[in-house]
Enzyme design. Structure first.
Site, PDB file in Angstrom:
ATOM      1  N   ASP A 146      -5.716  11.839  -0.690  1.00  0.00           N
ATOM      2  CA  ASP A 146      -6.823  12.795  -0.548  1.00  0.00           C
ATOM      3  C   ASP A 146      -6.670  13.770  -1.713  1.00  0.00           C
ATOM      4  O   ASP A 146      -5.914  13.488  -2.658  1.00  0.00           O
ATOM      5  CB  ASP A 146      -6.759  13.498   0.819  1.00  0.00           C
ATOM      6  CG  ASP A 146      -8.024  14.286   1.124  1.00  0.00           C
ATOM      7  OD1 ASP A 146      -9.065  13.669   1.382  1.00  0.00           O
ATOM      8  OD2 ASP A 146      -7.986  15.529   1.067  1.00  0.00           O
ATOM      9  N   LYS A 148      -5.512  12.810   9.660  1.00  0.00           N
ATOM     10  CA  LYS A 148      -5.433  13.449   8.339  1.00  0.00           C
ATOM     11  C   LYS A 148      -4.108  14.179   8.277  1.00  0.00           C
ATOM     12  O   LYS A 148      -3.573  14.617   9.296  1.00  0.00           O
ATOM     13  CB  LYS A 148      -6.580  14.448   8.164  1.00  0.00           C
ATOM     14  CG  LYS A 148      -6.948  14.680   6.728  1.00  0.00           C
ATOM     15  CD  LYS A 148      -7.882  13.579   6.238  1.00  0.00           C
ATOM     16  CE  LYS A 148      -8.235  13.761   4.788  1.00  0.00           C
ATOM     17  NZ  LYS A 148      -9.303  12.829   4.386  1.00  0.00           N
TER      18      LYS A 148
HETATM   19  P1  NAD Z   1     -11.524  15.275  -7.196  1.00  0.00           P
HETATM   20  O1  NAD Z   1     -10.399  16.227  -7.155  1.00  0.00           O
HETATM   21  O2  NAD Z   1     -11.403  13.991  -7.943  1.00  0.00           O
HETATM   22  O3  NAD Z   1     -12.853  16.034  -7.775  1.00  0.00           O
HETATM   23  C1  NAD Z   1     -13.310  17.252  -7.294  1.00  0.00           C
HETATM   24  C2  NAD Z   1     -14.381  17.770  -8.247  1.00  0.00           C
HETATM   25  O4  NAD Z   1     -14.958  18.953  -7.689  1.00  0.00           O
HETATM   26  C3  NAD Z   1     -13.844  18.166  -9.636  1.00  0.00           C
HETATM   27  O5  NAD Z   1     -14.789  17.796 -10.622  1.00  0.00           O
HETATM   28  C4  NAD Z   1     -13.791  19.681  -9.559  1.00  0.00           C
HETATM   29  O6  NAD Z   1     -13.890  20.286 -10.832  1.00  0.00           O
HETATM   30  C5  NAD Z   1     -14.994  19.955  -8.692  1.00  0.00           C
HETATM   31  N1  NAD Z   1     -14.996  21.266  -8.060  1.00  0.00           N
HETATM   32  C6  NAD Z   1     -13.976  21.906  -7.434  1.00  0.00           C
HETATM   33  N2  NAD Z   1     -14.379  23.116  -7.039  1.00  0.00           N
HETATM   34  C7  NAD Z   1     -15.681  23.239  -7.406  1.00  0.00           C
HETATM   35  C8  NAD Z   1     -16.658  24.256  -7.276  1.00  0.00           C
HETATM   36  N3  NAD Z   1     -16.353  25.410  -6.705  1.00  0.00           N
HETATM   37  N4  NAD Z   1     -17.895  24.033  -7.767  1.00  0.00           N
HETATM   38  C9  NAD Z   1     -18.203  22.873  -8.385  1.00  0.00           C
HETATM   39  N5  NAD Z   1     -17.329  21.874  -8.532  1.00  0.00           N
HETATM   40  C10 NAD Z   1     -16.072  22.059  -8.055  1.00  0.00           C
HETATM   41  O7  NAD Z   1     -11.901  15.012  -5.661  1.00  0.00           O
HETATM   42  P2  NAD Z   1     -12.711  13.789  -5.043  1.00  0.00           P
HETATM   43  O8  NAD Z   1     -11.767  12.722  -4.652  1.00  0.00           O
HETATM   44  O9  NAD Z   1     -13.870  13.471  -5.918  1.00  0.00           O
HETATM   45  O10 NAD Z   1     -13.214  14.445  -3.671  1.00  0.00           O
HETATM   46  C11 NAD Z   1     -14.348  15.293  -3.614  1.00  0.00           C
HETATM   47  C12 NAD Z   1     -14.786  15.430  -2.181  1.00  0.00           C
HETATM   48  O11 NAD Z   1     -15.072  14.125  -1.644  1.00  0.00           O
HETATM   49  C13 NAD Z   1     -13.762  16.050  -1.219  1.00  0.00           C
HETATM   50  O12 NAD Z   1     -14.485  16.751  -0.217  1.00  0.00           O
HETATM   51  C14 NAD Z   1     -13.102  14.833  -0.587  1.00  0.00           C
HETATM   52  O13 NAD Z   1     -12.520  15.115   0.664  1.00  0.00           O
HETATM   53  C15 NAD Z   1     -14.329  13.938  -0.444  1.00  0.00           C
HETATM   54  N6  NAD Z   1     -14.016  12.516  -0.286  1.00  0.00           N
HETATM   55  C16 NAD Z   1     -13.280  11.851  -1.238  1.00  0.00           C
HETATM   56  C17 NAD Z   1     -13.025  10.500  -1.059  1.00  0.00           C
HETATM   57  C18 NAD Z   1     -12.294   9.707  -2.112  1.00  0.00           C
HETATM   58  O14 NAD Z   1     -12.119   8.488  -1.914  1.00  0.00           O
HETATM   59  N7  NAD Z   1     -11.890  10.293  -3.214  1.00  0.00           N
HETATM   60  C19 NAD Z   1     -13.479   9.826   0.093  1.00  0.00           C
HETATM   61  C20 NAD Z   1     -14.237  10.526   1.033  1.00  0.00           C
HETATM   62  C21 NAD Z   1     -14.488  11.870   0.827  1.00  0.00           C
END
Ligand code: NAD
Length: 445
Positions: free
Chosen positions: A175, A135
């Protein structure tokens, strides 16, 4: 991050959207920071002690192999130079090239990057793809940088860490705070220094640069598949079940959309701005369209605003944390009422909360299984780049389905055989797979 061609995070959503939450817990009136890497170590130890493995081998595979820290000078639009702290942690290359995203966020720190790198190793082993874990991160607020500044920062990051990367060495991906455009600049910088195009050095690229169809939906699709398999196991009829999702970005919205298509009624949805509720079920497709325009779920017609805290403890069958680390802690775990927790986010549940959920017999689909659809399709992207031939979206989804169903079944069998939670089962499976290759390769010392 959503994988829209040519988009940069700055344009995509508001700066508060990627704000990290409560990486602290209150105990006896003291606020104690939660070490995310400490959480992974606890998860590893809990699984490792159930395996009959040489402790020196366990020590070797547990600790990150290499952590690189750099201070990057970047020319800002006003002509000044600013320094940015940057990290790349390669946790393991035992099973193949190191694999893992790059995060641009003000809260990036070594503890977090090490934790995320370790989870990547275990995640790749759970879905049985030939990668290790890595990462990276840069301490910055991408919403405060112009496109030009983001491009120079990305190129300098690649230039400084050039010797770490390569299709056979270390393959980054997007990410939080990074997306396809940043991957395009990454690929270009690396390629210019190699004197030829090297698309396989990075995944999550725009489709026209060699990205894979299906990648933008892959993590949510994986969450849907593992939730569907978990529901089968506990005999929960999805077409009559209810759910709540915390986070409505890439992972949360796609997971909800695909589960909604299987008949799941979403009563609660939360984002960084707050939470909404509709006892009859929220129309997820309409909500996605609404969020594209409004950048928040708040104000969505046919819903009322509720307290954000109520979402994880809502009286529903399925809860999907899809936002941040350390959201389910010893504080709110006793109030959780659902039957299944599907971890879309990385590290949303602390080890202390896990013990409580275990006692309550809540089935937690651990992150290293539940959200592994993203890295699985990243692997497919890398394969397609290397063979120079691209699959249809149906082909990608079919292969993803196969990998996720197999991984779910492997984890469940390991957990049942050892009478453990799915998380410990997943770690036991992953550790066993990594140990197997270490035994064959030997430790070069
Ligand atoms: P993103 O930025 O697209 O979305 C994040 C969402 O979380 C947004 O809707 C935001 O408003 C919300 N959020 C932020 N703080 C918050 C809070 N305090 N309470 C409620 N909602 C809140 O991010 P993403 O790509 O969807 O990633 C989300 C999680 O999934 C992260 O932990 C990331 O590491 C994990 N993840 C993502 C992927 C991927 O392919 N995108 C893969 C594996 C894991």
């Amino acid at each position: 991050m959503p994988q829209k061609t040519g988009s940069v995070p700055k344009r995509k959503t508001s700066k508060r959207d990627i704000k990290h939450g409560k990486n602290v817990v209150s105990r006896k009136n003291k606020t104690i920071p939660i070490s995310v890497f400490g959480n992974v170590m606890k998860q590893f130890d809990a699984a490792a002690k159930k395996l009959n493995t040489d402790s020196s081998v366990l020590e070797f595979i547990k600790i990150p192999r290499r952590s690189t820290i750099a201070n990057l000078p970047v020319k800002m639009d006003d002509g000044s130079f600013k320094m940015f702290k940057a990290y790349r942690v390669q946790h393991s290359i035992a099973r193949g090239p190191a694999k893992g995203g790059i995060r641009f966020h003000p809260n990036v720190n070594l503890d977090e990057v090490q934790a995320l790198a370790s989870w990547m190793t275990w995640k790749c082993a759970v879905v049985n793809i030939p990668f290790g874990g890595a990462k990276g991160g840069v301490v910055c607020d991408p919403f405060k940088l112009s496109n030009g500044e983001l491009e120079r920062l990305t190129r300098r990051y690649v230039a400084d860490m050039m010797n770490l990367f390569g299709p056979d060495d270390d393959v980054p991906a997007p990410d939080v705070g990074t997306g396809p455009q940043i991957m395009a600049w990454f690929m270009d910088t690396y390629s210019m220094r190699e004197n030829h195009s090297v698309p396989a050095v990075v995944t999550g690229k725009p489709i026209t640069l060699g990205g894979s169809l299906g990648r933008s939906e892959a993590t949510g699709r994986g969450v849907m598949i593992s939730t569907r398999e978990a529901a089968k196991y506990i005999k929960l009829d999805l077409s009559r079940s209810t759910a709540a999702v915390q986070g409505f970005g890439n992972v949360g919205s796609i997971s909800a959309k695909l589960l909604h298509e299987l008949g799941v009624k979403f009563l609660y949805v939360a984002d960084v701005h707050g939470a909404i509720y509709n006892p009859k079920g929220i129309d997820i497709k309409k909500l996605i369209k609404y969020v594209e325009k409004e950048k928040t779920i708040i104000g969505f017609p046919d819903s009322k605003t509720v307290k954000s805290d109520s979402v994880l403890t809502a009286p529903v069958d399925i809860v999907i944390p899809a936002a941040l680390e350390n959201q389910i802690t010893e504080k709110n775990a006793p109030n959780i009422k659902c039957k299944i927790i599907a971890e879309g986010a990385n590290g949303p549940t602390t080890p202390e909360a896990d013990k409580i959920l275990d006692k309550k017999k809540i089935l937690v689909i651990p992150d290293i299984l539940c959200n592994a659809g993203g890295v699985t399709v990243s692997y497919f992207e890398w394969v397609q780049n290397r063979i120079g031939y691209f699959w249809t979206e149906e082909e990608v989804n079919r292969r993803l389905e196969e990998k996720m169903v197999m991984a779910f079944s492997d984890v469940l069998n390991m957990a049942l055989k050892n009478k453990t939670s799915l998380r410990i089962g997943a770690f036991m499976l992953a550790i066993t797979r990594v140990v197997e290759v270490v035994h064959l390769r030997g430790i070069y010392s």
